[in-house]
Design an enzyme around this catalytic site. Structure first.
Site, PDB file in Angstrom:
ATOM      1  N   CYS A  85       5.901   4.203  14.656  1.00  0.00           N
ATOM      2  CA  CYS A  85       6.055   2.877  15.266  1.00  0.00           C
ATOM      3  C   CYS A  85       5.486   2.841  16.679  1.00  0.00           C
ATOM      4  O   CYS A  85       5.427   1.774  17.297  1.00  0.00           O
ATOM      5  CB  CYS A  85       7.521   2.471  15.287  1.00  0.00           C
ATOM      6  SG  CYS A  85       8.297   2.561  13.671  1.00  0.00           S
ATOM      7  N   HIS A 334       8.689  -6.724  13.627  1.00  0.00           N
ATOM      8  CA  HIS A 334       8.267  -5.338  13.858  1.00  0.00           C
ATOM      9  C   HIS A 334       7.258  -4.896  12.809  1.00  0.00           C
ATOM     10  O   HIS A 334       7.579  -4.084  11.939  1.00  0.00           O
ATOM     11  CB  HIS A 334       9.517  -4.446  13.883  1.00  0.00           C
ATOM     12  CG  HIS A 334       9.271  -3.025  14.254  1.00  0.00           C
ATOM     13  ND1 HIS A 334       8.200  -2.607  15.027  1.00  0.00           N
ATOM     14  CD2 HIS A 334       9.989  -1.893  13.954  1.00  0.00           C
ATOM     15  CE1 HIS A 334       8.254  -1.294  15.175  1.00  0.00           C
ATOM     16  NE2 HIS A 334       9.327  -0.831  14.532  1.00  0.00           N
TER      17      HIS A 334
HETATM   18  N1  COA Z   1      17.510  -9.571  10.521  1.00  0.00           N
HETATM   19  C1  COA Z   1      17.911 -10.788  10.087  1.00  0.00           C
HETATM   20  N2  COA Z   1      17.641 -11.293   8.867  1.00  0.00           N
HETATM   21  C2  COA Z   1      16.928 -10.511   8.042  1.00  0.00           C
HETATM   22  C3  COA Z   1      16.465  -9.233   8.425  1.00  0.00           C
HETATM   23  C4  COA Z   1      16.781  -8.774   9.703  1.00  0.00           C
HETATM   24  N3  COA Z   1      16.375  -7.577  10.122  1.00  0.00           N
HETATM   25  N4  COA Z   1      15.771  -8.696   7.396  1.00  0.00           N
HETATM   26  C5  COA Z   1      15.778  -9.606   6.407  1.00  0.00           C
HETATM   27  N5  COA Z   1      16.489 -10.700   6.793  1.00  0.00           N
HETATM   28  C6  COA Z   1      16.785 -11.889   6.002  1.00  0.00           C
HETATM   29  C7  COA Z   1      15.562 -12.443   5.303  1.00  0.00           C
HETATM   30  O1  COA Z   1      14.897 -13.395   6.126  1.00  0.00           O
HETATM   31  C8  COA Z   1      16.171 -13.086   4.075  1.00  0.00           C
HETATM   32  O2  COA Z   1      16.740 -14.314   4.452  1.00  0.00           O
HETATM   33  P1  COA Z   1      16.753 -15.573   3.440  1.00  0.00           P
HETATM   34  O3  COA Z   1      17.548 -15.123   2.236  1.00  0.00           O
HETATM   35  O4  COA Z   1      17.401 -16.640   4.242  1.00  0.00           O
HETATM   36  O5  COA Z   1      15.312 -15.832   3.112  1.00  0.00           O
HETATM   37  C9  COA Z   1      17.317 -12.153   3.743  1.00  0.00           C
HETATM   38  O6  COA Z   1      17.654 -11.476   4.964  1.00  0.00           O
HETATM   39  C10 COA Z   1      16.979 -11.127   2.678  1.00  0.00           C
HETATM   40  O7  COA Z   1      15.719 -10.535   3.027  1.00  0.00           O
HETATM   41  P2  COA Z   1      15.211  -9.179   2.384  1.00  0.00           P
HETATM   42  O8  COA Z   1      13.790  -9.001   2.785  1.00  0.00           O
HETATM   43  O9  COA Z   1      15.548  -9.158   0.916  1.00  0.00           O
HETATM   44  O10 COA Z   1      16.110  -8.117   3.156  1.00  0.00           O
HETATM   45  P3  COA Z   1      16.378  -6.617   2.756  1.00  0.00           P
HETATM   46  O11 COA Z   1      17.830  -6.508   2.477  1.00  0.00           O
HETATM   47  O12 COA Z   1      15.406  -6.144   1.738  1.00  0.00           O
HETATM   48  O13 COA Z   1      16.020  -5.864   4.123  1.00  0.00           O
HETATM   49  C11 COA Z   1      16.680  -4.628   6.039  1.00  0.00           C
HETATM   50  C12 COA Z   1      16.860  -5.928   5.224  1.00  0.00           C
HETATM   51  C13 COA Z   1      17.538  -4.687   7.265  1.00  0.00           C
HETATM   52  C14 COA Z   1      17.103  -3.422   5.180  1.00  0.00           C
HETATM   53  C15 COA Z   1      15.170  -4.494   6.408  1.00  0.00           C
HETATM   54  O14 COA Z   1      14.798  -5.592   7.217  1.00  0.00           O
HETATM   55  C16 COA Z   1      14.887  -3.189   7.148  1.00  0.00           C
HETATM   56  O15 COA Z   1      14.712  -2.158   6.536  1.00  0.00           O
HETATM   57  N6  COA Z   1      14.816  -3.242   8.487  1.00  0.00           N
HETATM   58  C17 COA Z   1      14.555  -2.053   9.291  1.00  0.00           C
HETATM   59  C18 COA Z   1      13.077  -1.771   9.350  1.00  0.00           C
HETATM   60  C19 COA Z   1      12.815  -0.413   9.977  1.00  0.00           C
HETATM   61  O16 COA Z   1      13.467   0.564   9.685  1.00  0.00           O
HETATM   62  N7  COA Z   1      11.791  -0.355  10.835  1.00  0.00           N
HETATM   63  C20 COA Z   1      11.413   0.877  11.484  1.00  0.00           C
HETATM   64  C21 COA Z   1      12.343   1.146  12.583  1.00  0.00           C
HETATM   65  S1  COA Z   1      12.264   2.801  13.214  1.00  0.00           S
END
Ligand code: COA
Length: 385
Positions: A85, A334
């Site tokens: 990242c 991100h």
């Molecule tokens: N914050 C707020 N809302 C979020 C979100 C977040 N981080 N990620 C997804 N959403 C919302 C989506 O917009 C969607 O909303 P909707 O139903 O109103 O359209 C809903 O949550 C479901 O989205 P989805 O893509 O299916 O979520 P998910 O459960 O597959 O993924 C996380 C959620 C948190 C697991 C994912 O965003 C993630 O892995 N984040 C971390 C990324 C990471 O590790 N980056 C590197 C860092 S070192």
């Protein structure tokens, strides 16, 4: 060492951008940055692109050649930079070094990631490849879970609360609601954050940055070229990079990210300033606990007092030290390889006084801080008008 300035910036919308490909996003940001700088492609001496995992997310390797070719910049020397990242921040540092050394006069630095074409389960695995494969990801550790361990320990050692973790998200969503390029352009209440579903206890959905597509680009120039091209060049006065243990199991203290401490110290030393001189910062908040830990490790607050600073409003847009005016990784989004470059775009936009509704008053010096993984790499830059 020669002085280096940013003379042009460009950024795409961040989010789930199913109608754009990796190359289109990069070129869109690149054209915006070159137009902003008033630089024709023929004058570009070198191109650096931060991209973490094009090979995995969309099965596209050899990004350096692709971008030079599709960007119409052939035969410019083109280099892909990868450090998880922190790829974008590191690409900026490579561009800075190319000009500072005298090897180049005008350099284009891009950052890009196209993440949402992969399935969620694949994405988590691809991201986890930036942790220690043998000792962490192979055994099931993901980035949410690694940062959850850091959060739990910080809560235990310093009394950091769930409210404080959540207030980082409330603040960053507020800032993101003022950023027309942000992935999430809506506010969230403390109650909504604290009642969102657990991803890795104690981290909930709204404590996590999202999975995003997007690209950002900056044009860097040597002092003479910057003065020729721009009325308001933004100078890079400090740059620091440091490495830390790739796995959190191998650290003395998981409430501190050593690479942030060391990269920050190098950047402050080069700039000849202290943390007190910084007017605002774009800090790597991949999870809200990361913002709290990093604002401590960058010397803005004493260890253990980051959460309190957020709670007291010190880091809000109208506070003494605004953190993540763009919305941060949490709300701006991100797209991992783009993040470090996007932070620079925000810092330059703020210092030019062109940040619109999220403009910080009288900003003179800004800092950007970009992390790879859970802290195996950190890159810090300091900018001045
Ligand atoms: N914050 C707020 N809302 C979020 C979100 C977040 N981080 N990620 C997804 N959403 C919302 C989506 O917009 C969607 O909303 P909707 O139903 O109103 O359209 C809903 O949550 C479901 O989205 P989805 O893509 O299916 O979520 P998910 O459960 O597959 O993924 C996380 C959620 C948190 C697991 C994912 O965003 C993630 O892995 N984040 C971390 C990324 C990471 O590790 N980056 C590197 C860092 S070192």
């Amino acid at each position: 060492m020669r002085k280096v300035a940013v003379v042009g910036v460009g950024i795409t919308r961040f989010g789930e951008l199913w109608n754009s490909s990796l190359r289109n996003l990069t070129i869109e940001a690149g054209i915006k940055a070159l137009n902003d700088a008033g630089v024709p492609g023929e004058r570009v001496d070198a191109l650096y692109t931060g991209c973490m995992s094009g090979d995995m997310f969309i099965k596209q390797g050899h990004i350096a050649s692709l971008i030079a070719d599709y960007g119409g910049l052939l035969p410019v020397p083109s280099t892909r930079v990868e450090s998880a990242c922190a790829s974008g921040g590191l690409a900026v540092r490579q561009g800075l070094m190319a000009i500072a050394s005298g090897m180049a006069n005008i350099v284009v630095v891009g950052g890009v990631e196209k993440m949402t074409d992969a399935l969620g389960s694949q994405t988590t695995g691809y991201l986890a490849s930036a942790a220690d494969q043998e000792w962490e990801s192979f055994n099931g550790a993901t980035f949410p879970s690694l940062y959850a361990l850091m959060a739990r320990r910080h809560m235990y050692e310093y009394g950091t609360t769930e409210e404080q973790l959540s207030l980082v998200a409330v603040k960053n969503h507020h800032n993101g609601s003022l950023n027309p390029n942000a992935h999430f352009q809506f506010e969230v209440s403390l109650e909504k954050v604290m009642n969102s579903s657990f991803v890795a206890d104690p981290l909930r959905l709204f404590h996590c940055s999202p999975v995003s597509d997007g690209a950002a680009c900056v044009v860097l120039a040597s002092e003479d070229k910057a003065k020729e091209l721009s009325d308001d060049p933004i100078w890079i006065i400090g740059s620091g990079q440091a490495s830390g243990a790739i796995g959190i199991y191998d650290r003395d203290d998981i409430c501190t990210i050593d690479s942030t401490v060391n990269a920050g110290k190098s950047a402050y030393k080069m700039a000849g300033i202290t943390p007190k001189d910084i007017d605002f910062a774009e800090v790597h908040d991949c999870f809200t606990i990361a913002e709290i830990i990093n604002i401590e490790d960058l010397g803005f607050f004493k260890k253990g007092e980051g959460g309190k600073a957020v709670e007291e409003g010190i880091t809000s847009l109208d506070g003494e030290l605004p953190i993540n005016p763009s919305g941060g990784l949490k709300a701006k989004g991100h797209p991992v390889g783009a993040t470090g470059v996007a932070q620079v775009v925000e810092a330059v936009t703020q210092l030019r006084g062109k940040a619109g509704k999220r403009q910080i008053k009288d900003a003179e010096i800004g800092l950007t801080h970009n992390i790879g993984g859970s802290g195996g790499t950190a890159v810090v830059h300091i900018f001045s008008r």
